[in-house]
Scaffold this active site. Structure first.
Site, PDB file in Angstrom:
ATOM      1  N   CYS A 199     100.454 -77.896 -87.566  1.00  0.00           N
ATOM      2  CA  CYS A 199     100.341 -76.734 -86.677  1.00  0.00           C
ATOM      3  C   CYS A 199      99.422 -77.100 -85.522  1.00  0.00           C
ATOM      4  O   CYS A 199      98.241 -77.418 -85.738  1.00  0.00           O
ATOM      5  CB  CYS A 199      99.787 -75.534 -87.441  1.00  0.00           C
ATOM      6  SG  CYS A 199      99.408 -74.117 -86.389  1.00  0.00           S
TER       7      CYS A 199
ATOM      8  N   CYS B 232      93.460 -71.476 -83.934  1.00  0.00           N
ATOM      9  CA  CYS B 232      93.715 -70.500 -85.004  1.00  0.00           C
ATOM     10  C   CYS B 232      93.479 -71.193 -86.339  1.00  0.00           C
ATOM     11  O   CYS B 232      94.076 -72.239 -86.608  1.00  0.00           O
ATOM     12  CB  CYS B 232      95.151 -69.967 -84.931  1.00  0.00           C
ATOM     13  SG  CYS B 232      95.577 -68.867 -86.315  1.00  0.00           S
TER      14      CYS B 232
ATOM     15  N   CYS C   1      95.483 -69.982 -91.370  1.00  0.00           N
ATOM     16  CA  CYS C   1      96.111 -70.687 -92.499  1.00  0.00           C
ATOM     17  C   CYS C   1      95.152 -71.762 -92.983  1.00  0.00           C
ATOM     18  O   CYS C   1      95.298 -72.951 -92.679  1.00  0.00           O
ATOM     19  CB  CYS C   1      97.454 -71.276 -92.078  1.00  0.00           C
ATOM     20  SG  CYS C   1      98.708 -70.047 -91.667  1.00  0.00           S
TER      21      CYS C   1
ATOM     22  N   CYS D 190     103.813 -69.660 -83.491  1.00  0.00           N
ATOM     23  CA  CYS D 190     103.346 -69.759 -84.871  1.00  0.00           C
ATOM     24  C   CYS D 190     104.513 -70.033 -85.815  1.00  0.00           C
ATOM     25  O   CYS D 190     105.534 -69.336 -85.776  1.00  0.00           O
ATOM     26  CB  CYS D 190     102.645 -68.464 -85.273  1.00  0.00           C
ATOM     27  SG  CYS D 190     102.167 -68.385 -86.997  1.00  0.00           S
TER      28      CYS D 190
ATOM     29  N   GLN E  16     105.585 -55.526 -98.438  1.00  0.00           N
ATOM     30  CA  GLN E  16     105.124 -56.905 -98.586  1.00  0.00           C
ATOM     31  C   GLN E  16     105.523 -57.734 -97.357  1.00  0.00           C
ATOM     32  O   GLN E  16     106.582 -57.534 -96.772  1.00  0.00           O
ATOM     33  CB  GLN E  16     105.738 -57.533 -99.844  1.00  0.00           C
ATOM     34  CG  GLN E  16     105.434 -56.782-101.126  1.00  0.00           C
ATOM     35  CD  GLN E  16     104.009 -56.983-101.619  1.00  0.00           C
ATOM     36  OE1 GLN E  16     103.192 -57.619-100.961  1.00  0.00           O
ATOM     37  NE2 GLN E  16     103.701 -56.424-102.772  1.00  0.00           N
TER      38      GLN E  16
ATOM     39  N   GLU F  29     102.437 -42.019-104.958  1.00  0.00           N
ATOM     40  CA  GLU F  29     101.847 -42.703-103.805  1.00  0.00           C
ATOM     41  C   GLU F  29     101.136 -41.671-102.942  1.00  0.00           C
ATOM     42  O   GLU F  29     101.626 -40.543-102.772  1.00  0.00           O
ATOM     43  CB  GLU F  29     102.932 -43.419-102.999  1.00  0.00           C
ATOM     44  CG  GLU F  29     102.536 -43.901-101.619  1.00  0.00           C
ATOM     45  CD  GLU F  29     101.427 -44.929-101.642  1.00  0.00           C
ATOM     46  OE1 GLU F  29     100.507 -44.817-100.811  1.00  0.00           O
ATOM     47  OE2 GLU F  29     101.475 -45.859-102.495  1.00  0.00           O
TER      48      GLU F  29
ATOM     49  N   ASN G  86     100.562 -51.189-109.019  1.00  0.00           N
ATOM     50  CA  ASN G  86     100.515 -52.184-107.949  1.00  0.00           C
ATOM     51  C   ASN G  86      99.443 -51.760-106.944  1.00  0.00           C
ATOM     52  O   ASN G  86      99.749 -51.324-105.837  1.00  0.00           O
ATOM     53  CB  ASN G  86     101.886 -52.289-107.279  1.00  0.00           C
ATOM     54  CG  ASN G  86     101.901 -53.332-106.170  1.00  0.00           C
ATOM     55  OD1 ASN G  86     101.224 -54.354-106.261  1.00  0.00           O
ATOM     56  ND2 ASN G  86     102.644 -53.072-105.117  1.00  0.00           N
TER      57      ASN G  86
ATOM     58  N   CYS H 250      97.389 -58.345-106.109  1.00  0.00           N
ATOM     59  CA  CYS H 250      97.170 -59.324-105.047  1.00  0.00           C
ATOM     60  C   CYS H 250      95.770 -59.913-105.128  1.00  0.00           C
ATOM     61  O   CYS H 250      95.346 -60.640-104.229  1.00  0.00           O
ATOM     62  CB  CYS H 250      97.405 -58.686-103.673  1.00  0.00           C
ATOM     63  SG  CYS H 250      96.292 -57.308-103.293  1.00  0.00           S
TER      64      CYS H 250
END
Length: 397
Positions: A3, A11, A14, A85, A216, A282, A328, A355
């Site tokens: 990258c 940046c 990542c 990107c 997601q 929710e 979740n 997560c």
């Protein structure tokens, strides 16, 4: 993966991009194994690939009115353009130059964070899975004032010509100077929701994503995650199922569809006390409206309620509890209160999708009455330390 933004130190999002991808997957799986030693069986980790996987980007508008940048803010709080990107979906990369040109044509000034002035703050772009070879986009502009909203609204026809794949266009107003990505007010300029077609070959399922709804960021991995959890549900065939923190209904609807495929609908005598086989909870009313629409479109027996997940569970009558529960939660986890309620609930089966393996481990420690049967790592976020992990729990005999 190479990258040039990373190599030029422009940046560093990542953080693991220089680590071989196979090593990333191995390390994430080992991290979960160490943190969750009670999992006796780990299914193979799933990945959708290490590039072009992001279905949603949130781009900071920087630069000047005549030469905008779309990307992130640098250490000096000035814009860094990231239109090349490599992790964003190609359909998104394709339209970023056109959106930049459109913004320049409006003459609106990008928001200057240090000076606290300007109009354009962010552009959010989401791509839906292809239907008959055609992709559709949701494009959202986050601006500071009514003036910017008026300018974009007046130029809508020009924007539609520049980005013909946009099925939903909206403007979000964020007048305050604070570190958030959007405000409360959303003005729809085109469409109302983005159809995210997922489901199974035998029963396609469309989730309707509204501008402020959560979904997601990795469609391929989300598909597999829904498929895994719904396969667990189909194998167990509970008489009733709740999906807490259900968002736009992904888990609830996929479980209902999978169980229907295994003659779930042919057993009306096993419905829960209120006649509903699948229930989603929710806090966001907009997300619940989307879930209800998806259930109607698919003809699925599912009910959705707008409420706080913990409050809803704690106020439920014992006789109304489900045989199977899916949770979740956000990164903080379900917390001690809800975990303690689950521990004493008598619910036979729990699926926990997380997560954050650390908050998952904390919550599982509060539920010793459950034994973990199996788990699976889903690499939702390649080139970072983040991941999704799902575990299947069953109450000890």
């Amino acid at each position: 993966m190479r990258c040039h933004y990373f190599e030029a130190n422009r940046c560093r999002s990542c953080t693991l991009i220089e680590t071989p991808y196979s090593t990333q997957l191995h390390d994430k799986t080992e991290y979960c194994r160490e943190l969750l030693p009670q999992v006796p069986k780990w299914l193979p980790a799933f990945t959708g690939g290490d590039r072009a996987f992001r279905n949603r980007v949130k781009l900071v508008v920087g630069g000047s009115a005549s030469e905008v940048t779309l990307g992130i803010l640098g250490p000096d709080r000035q814009g860094i353009d990231l239109r090349e990107c490599a992790i964003q979906a190609p359909e998104i990369a394709e339209v970023i130059p056109a959106i930049a040109d459109f913004l320049e044509s409006t003459g609106l000034e990008p928001y200057d964070v240090p000076a606290r002035r300007g109009e354009l703050k962010f552009v959010h772009i989401t791509v839906a899975p292809e239907v008959d070879g055609v992709s559709s986009l949701m494009v959202r502009f986050v601006v500071r004032t009514e003036h910017a909203l008026g300018v974009i609204r007046a130029a809508l026809s020009r924007l539609r010509a520049a980005v013909p794949s946009a099925a939903v266009i909206s403007v979000n107003l964020l007048p305050e100077h604070k570190a958030v990505l959007e405000g409360e007010r959303e003005e729809m300029l085109l469409g109302s929701s983005l159809p995210m077609r997922l489901g199974f070959e035998s029963q396609p399922l469309t989730l309707h994503l509204m501008p402020q709804s959560f979904f997601q960021t990795n469609t391929a991995v989300a598909r597999e995650l829904y498929s895994q959890v719904s396969a667990w549900a189909a194998d167990i065939q509970p008489s009733s199922l709740w999906d807490l923190y259900c968002g736009v209904g992904g888990f609830a609807l996929h479980c209902a569809a999978a169980m229907s495929d295994k003659a779930f609908a042919a057993q009306p005598s096993e419905k829960s006390a209120n006649g509903v086989r699948v229930l989603g909870v929710e806090l966001s009313e907009a997300a619940i409206d989307s879930a209800k629409r998806s259930a109607r479109d698919a003809g699925l027996n599912a009910k959705f309620v707008a409420a706080d997940a913990t409050e809803y569970a704690l106020s439920a009558q014992p006789g109304s509890l489900p045989e199977m529960l899916v949770v979740n939660p956000p990164r903080r986890g379900i917390g001690a209160e809800l975990a303690s309620w689950i521990e004493t609930s008598g619910i036979a089966t729990v699926v926990y999708s997380s997560c954050n393996p650390e908050s998952l481990a904390r919550d599982l420690a509060v539920m010793p009455s459950y034994v973990v049967r199996e788990g699976r790592v889903f690499d939702m976020f390649p080139h970072t330390s983040h991941l999704e992990v799902a575990v299947l729990l069953q109450r000890r005999a």
